[in-house]
Scaffold this motif. Structure first.
Motif, PDB file in Angstrom:
ATOM      1  N   GLN A  19       0.836  -1.198   0.000  1.00 42.98           N
ATOM      2  CA  GLN A  19       0.000   0.000   0.000  1.00 42.98           C
ATOM      3  C   GLN A  19       0.871   1.248   0.000  1.00 42.98           C
ATOM      4  O   GLN A  19       1.881   1.318   0.693  1.00 42.98           O
ATOM      5  N   GLU A  20       0.461   2.210  -0.775  1.00 40.79           N
ATOM      6  CA  GLU A  20       1.252   3.437  -0.890  1.00 40.79           C
ATOM      7  C   GLU A  20       1.041   4.387   0.276  1.00 40.79           C
ATOM      8  O   GLU A  20       1.902   5.226   0.554  1.00 40.79           O
ATOM      9  N   ASP A  21      -0.072   4.256   0.975  1.00 43.97           N
ATOM     10  CA  ASP A  21      -0.379   5.220   2.044  1.00 43.97           C
ATOM     11  C   ASP A  21       0.055   4.757   3.434  1.00 43.97           C
ATOM     12  O   ASP A  21      -0.308   5.370   4.429  1.00 43.97           O
ATOM     13  N   ILE A  22       0.878   3.716   3.513  1.00 39.56           N
ATOM     14  CA  ILE A  22       1.336   3.230   4.819  1.00 39.56           C
ATOM     15  C   ILE A  22       2.553   4.050   5.261  1.00 39.56           C
ATOM     16  O   ILE A  22       3.432   4.360   4.464  1.00 39.56           O
ATOM     17  N   ASN A  23       2.572   4.422   6.536  1.00 35.79           N
ATOM     18  CA  ASN A  23       3.705   5.211   7.034  1.00 35.79           C
ATOM     19  C   ASN A  23       4.885   4.290   7.381  1.00 35.79           C
ATOM     20  O   ASN A  23       4.740   3.074   7.438  1.00 35.79           O
ATOM     21  N   GLU A  24       6.034   4.888   7.606  1.00 40.75           N
ATOM     22  CA  GLU A  24       7.257   4.104   7.836  1.00 40.75           C
ATOM     23  C   GLU A  24       7.153   3.202   9.057  1.00 40.75           C
ATOM     24  O   GLU A  24       7.593   2.055   9.025  1.00 40.75           O
TER      25      GLU A  24
END
Length: 62
Positions: free
Chosen positions: A28-33
């Motif tokens: 997923q592109e919207d997952i944070n580090e």
């Protein structure tokens, strides 16, 4: 705890599905580090657990 073959196969399949879910979350592109790091660690632990269970299952069924 003693498990029969069907129970162990169910656990193995559930772990495989969980690993697949972790991989989908990782992509997923919207997952944070921080979230990504947690998912990667959880997937690694699950893969390790799956490997151990599969090894024991194979040894018991030879």
């Amino acid at each position: 705890m003693e498990l029969n073959k069907r129970e162990v196969r169910t656990i193995i399949n559930a772990l495989r599905l969980q690993i697949e879910t972790y991989r989908k979350i990782e992509s997923q592109e919207d997952i944070n580090e921080e979230g990504l790091a947690n998912v990667i660690m959880d997937r690694g632990y699950t893969e390790s657990l799956l490997g151990a269970i599969e090894k024991d299952y194979t040894q018991q069924n030879q």
